[in-house]
Design an enzyme around this catalytic site. Structure first.
Site, short mmCIF file in Angstrom:
data_model
loop_
_atom_site.label_atom_id
_atom_site.label_comp_id
_atom_site.label_asym_id
_atom_site.label_seq_id
_atom_site.Cartn_x
_atom_site.Cartn_y
_atom_site.Cartn_z
N GLU A 55 70.79 -19.36 8.65
CA GLU A 55 70.82 -20.76 9.05
C GLU A 55 72.07 -21.41 8.47
O GLU A 55 72.54 -21.03 7.39
CB GLU A 55 69.56 -21.47 8.53
CG GLU A 55 69.49 -22.94 8.87
CD GLU A 55 68.09 -23.55 8.70
OE1 GLU A 55 67.22 -22.87 8.12
OE2 GLU A 55 67.91 -24.69 9.16
N GLU A 217 59.93 -24.88 14.75
CA GLU A 217 58.99 -25.78 14.07
C GLU A 217 58.84 -27.08 14.86
O GLU A 217 59.04 -28.19 14.34
CB GLU A 217 59.42 -26.03 12.61
CG GLU A 217 59.40 -24.74 11.81
CD GLU A 217 59.47 -24.89 10.30
OE1 GLU A 217 59.75 -26.00 9.81
OE2 GLU A 217 59.22 -23.89 9.60
N TYR A 289 55.65 -19.32 4.20
CA TYR A 289 56.36 -19.25 2.92
C TYR A 289 55.36 -19.16 1.78
O TYR A 289 54.24 -19.66 1.88
CB TYR A 289 57.24 -20.49 2.72
CG TYR A 289 58.49 -20.47 3.58
CD1 TYR A 289 59.59 -19.71 3.20
CD2 TYR A 289 58.57 -21.18 4.77
CE1 TYR A 289 60.74 -19.66 3.98
CE2 TYR A 289 59.72 -21.15 5.56
CZ TYR A 289 60.80 -20.38 5.15
OH TYR A 289 61.93 -20.34 5.92
N GLU A 352 59.97 -16.58 9.99
CA GLU A 352 60.41 -17.08 8.68
C GLU A 352 59.32 -16.71 7.69
O GLU A 352 58.16 -17.10 7.86
CB GLU A 352 60.61 -18.60 8.68
CG GLU A 352 61.84 -19.04 9.45
CD GLU A 352 62.12 -20.54 9.37
OE1 GLU A 352 61.79 -21.17 8.35
OE2 GLU A 352 62.68 -21.07 10.35
N GLN A 402 66.04 -16.37 3.39
CA GLN A 402 67.08 -16.14 4.38
C GLN A 402 68.01 -15.06 3.85
O GLN A 402 67.86 -14.64 2.72
CB GLN A 402 67.83 -17.43 4.65
CG GLN A 402 66.95 -18.54 5.21
CD GLN A 402 67.77 -19.68 5.83
OE1 GLN A 402 68.96 -19.60 6.03
NE2 GLN A 402 67.07 -20.78 6.11
O1 AHR Z 1 64.28 -21.73 5.87
C1 AHR Z 1 64.38 -23.07 5.53
C2 AHR Z 1 63.60 -23.98 6.48
O2 AHR Z 1 62.25 -23.69 6.43
C3 AHR Z 1 63.94 -23.81 7.94
O3 AHR Z 1 65.06 -24.54 8.31
C4 AHR Z 1 62.73 -24.36 8.61
O4 AHR Z 1 62.51 -23.79 9.87
C5 AHR Z 1 61.62 -24.09 7.63
O5 AHR Z 1 60.85 -25.21 7.38
#
Ligand code: AHR
Length: 552
Positions: A55, A217, A289, A352, A402
């Site tokens: 990103e 998202e 996450y 992600e 990332q």
């Molecule tokens: O990876 C960081 C952010 O996490 C991304 O931009 C978003 O898609 C997610 O909330």
């Protein structure tokens, strides 16, 4: 991890000789067992499960990937050479780009043509750390030096397939169609094909991009839509896109973690057009996450995070526990998807995933969302990849967040300094699963006790996955116990092993990590072992192990 008696473990380390476990016949006393059911295939492990995510955020692109052709840092066409070479070694299959939330405000037309003439724009992420980040930083103002051609060149150099995320929030469907046209229309056909050839790193040959994300998202930064609204937008964006002979694979902006309402709402609204509409949906992109939570779960994405390097026993296990949720949430989203898309045309894509710690360990203020990467993160990576392998019939792609200098990165880079994190080594070890047949495993091991919010909690003792490629069997195993080795009998059904090669990523403790001063602090050790019959293997504490087993 103050309450861990690491010294106690090190005292008995002679047994595991610098982290390399002993191997013996099954007559040894064992406390754990792994059964590999060679005749119970789950599905072929899609290479894209080992995918990545880039990103325009902090120092991912500028410094991380792009150093410029005139840089003294070794590069291919301006792209960091060490990064490309390392990605080739792990057979990087796919890279998602340019976001993330950045994609929701990005106009791809800013990033093409003559680099010197490209516009400078405000980066969506600038406010994440506004006080300390230098005003002229590329983290705050996007120079667009790196755009579509540069990204495609990066993919070509690494051998990865591109996965482009379209802006659904702030650009019309027409702009998306034109991006497809720019990338895929053959030479000599459209004006965009001519523009592709003329820009920096121009290419007459089309890029043939198959994977297209339809927003990102869209429940949040991608538009604050309801699932109903997004289903309608998805149908509109994908209704009649010119293919130029390229099989276009559209990926829907799926749910965040356990948001089952988002999946149900989207799939039920889609189905109002009949079930065949799901042929438009190649994948459903779930995001998950793992925060370093303190005192149990919280949905507060700012206060819920903890430090990347300083954590206690509870935080250690809670982070792993949160990653482990992937197993359950894949099953749950899959079940809902199947209620509407009854033949499961659409598969799961976890585009992600990874650890997300509080700010404080980034290399520089402009490395927004940068964080250190420890052995704990490596365990999170291994248990997550094992989960994807075990769901090889459902998960078609996954992209760790990332790639470099941001969240759970495989690499850290700062100018001419570059290192491989413990997470990189997990990807390197797991590369032999790529394209192999995932087979069912049964792990039995004493569970680990800890306290969550002062109440008893537990975590599994050993987990992993196995895959088979002809006579070659790969078994990957995570032992999260901070101090205890697991002596484990490994049963190969009716098969016999001829040779075993062990690769062990083992560290002194969960906090161990690599730095520019000590870049090899955490790295795997190798040991070929001759073996036949049944196997007993001692899995070191806080370790990830790969056993490459050649069957007779
Ligand atoms: O990876 C960081 C952010 O996490 C991304 O931009 C978003 O898609 C997610 O909330």
């Amino acid at each position: 991890m103050g309450d861990f008696t690491r010294r106690q473990f090190l005292g008995s380390a002679v047994l595991v000789t610098a982290g390399l476990p002993l191997l013996a016949r099954s007559s040894r006393a064992t406390d754990s067992k792994i059964e590999i059911l060679l005749n119970e295939p789950i599905g072929t492990i899609n290479p894209n499960i080992y995918g990545h995510f880039v990103e325009h955020l902090g120092a991912v692109v500028y410094d991380g990937i792009w150093v410029g052709e005139n840089s003294k840092i070794p590069n291919y066409f301006g792209i960091r050479k060490d990064l490309v070479d390392a990605l080739k070694r792990i057979k990087a299959p796919v890279i998602r780009y340019p976001g993330g939330c950045f994609a929701d405000s990005y106009d791809w037309r800013d990033g093409i043509g003559d680099q010197a003439k490209r516009p400078r724009r405000t980066n969506f992420w600038q406010d994440i750390n506004p006080k300390e980040v230098p005003a002229n930083s590329t983290s705050r103002f996007e120079p667009n030096t790196f755009g579509t051609n540069e990204f495609i060149k990066f993919c070509q150099l690494t051998g990865a397939e591109p996965y482009l995320a379209a802006n659904l929030r702030s650009l019309p469907a027409q702009a998306f169609n034109e991006w497809v046209e720019y990338c895929n229309s053959p030479a000599g056909t459209t004006t965009y094909a001519e523009m592709r050839a003329k820009g920096n790193l121009g290419s007459e040959k089309p890029f043939n991009v198959s994977f297209w994300g339809i927003g990102n998202e869209t429940w949040g930064c991608g538009g604050n839509l309801t699932p109903d609204e997004y289903a309608q937008e998805f149908r509109r964006f994908t209704a009649a896109v010119a293919t130029y002979g390229v099989p276009l694979k559209f990926i829907g902006a799926g749910a965040e973690s356990y948001d089952m309402n988002w999946t149900r709402g989207f799939f039920s609204k889609m189905k109002e057009k009949g079930e065949s509409i799901f042929s438009k949906l190649y994948g459903w992109g779930i995001h998950h996450y793992s925060w370093n939570v303190s005192g149990g779960r919280t949905t507060d994405w700012v206060k819920g995070k903890g430090d990347a390097l300083k954590f206690d026993r509870e935080q250690y296990f809670e982070l792993l526990n949160q990653g482990n949720d992937l197993d359950d949430l894949i099953k749950k989203h899959w079940a809902i998807m199947g209620e509407y898309d009854t033949t499961h045309r659409a598969k799961i894509i976890v585009d992600e995933w990874g650890s997300w710690h509080a700010p404080g360990t980034e290399l520089k203020p402009e490395h927004l969302l940068g964080q250190q990467n420890t052995m704990r993160d490596a365990l999170l990576a291994s248990l997550s990849l094992d989960i994807f392998n075990r769901h090889a019939d459902k998960v078609m792609m996954a992209n760790i967040a990332q790639l470099v200098n941001c969240l759970q990165s495989l690499f850290l880079a700062d100018g001419d300094k570059f290192l491989l994190t413990p997470t990189y080594y997990v990807f390197e070890m797991f590369a032999s699963h790529i394209g192999a047949e995932s087979v069912r495993t049964v792990f039995s091991s004493p569970s680990i006790q800890y306290e969550r919010n002062s109440k008893p909690a537990s975590f599994w003792g050993l987990q992993g996955s196995a895959s088979r490629n002809g006579k070659e069997l790969t078994l990957t195993v995570t032992n999260p116990h901070p101090t205890e080795m697991r002596s484990t009998e490994i049963l190969l059904d009716k098969a016999k092993s001829r040779a075993i090669h062990a690769t062990v990523l083992f560290a002194k403790d969960g906090q161990s990590h690599n730095t520019f001063e000590n870049p090899s602090n955490v790295r795997p050790s190798e040991k070929p072992i001759k073996a036949d019959g049944s196997i007993v293997f001692n899995f070191s504490p806080t370790s990830v192990t790969k056993l490459s087993i050649t069957l007779v």
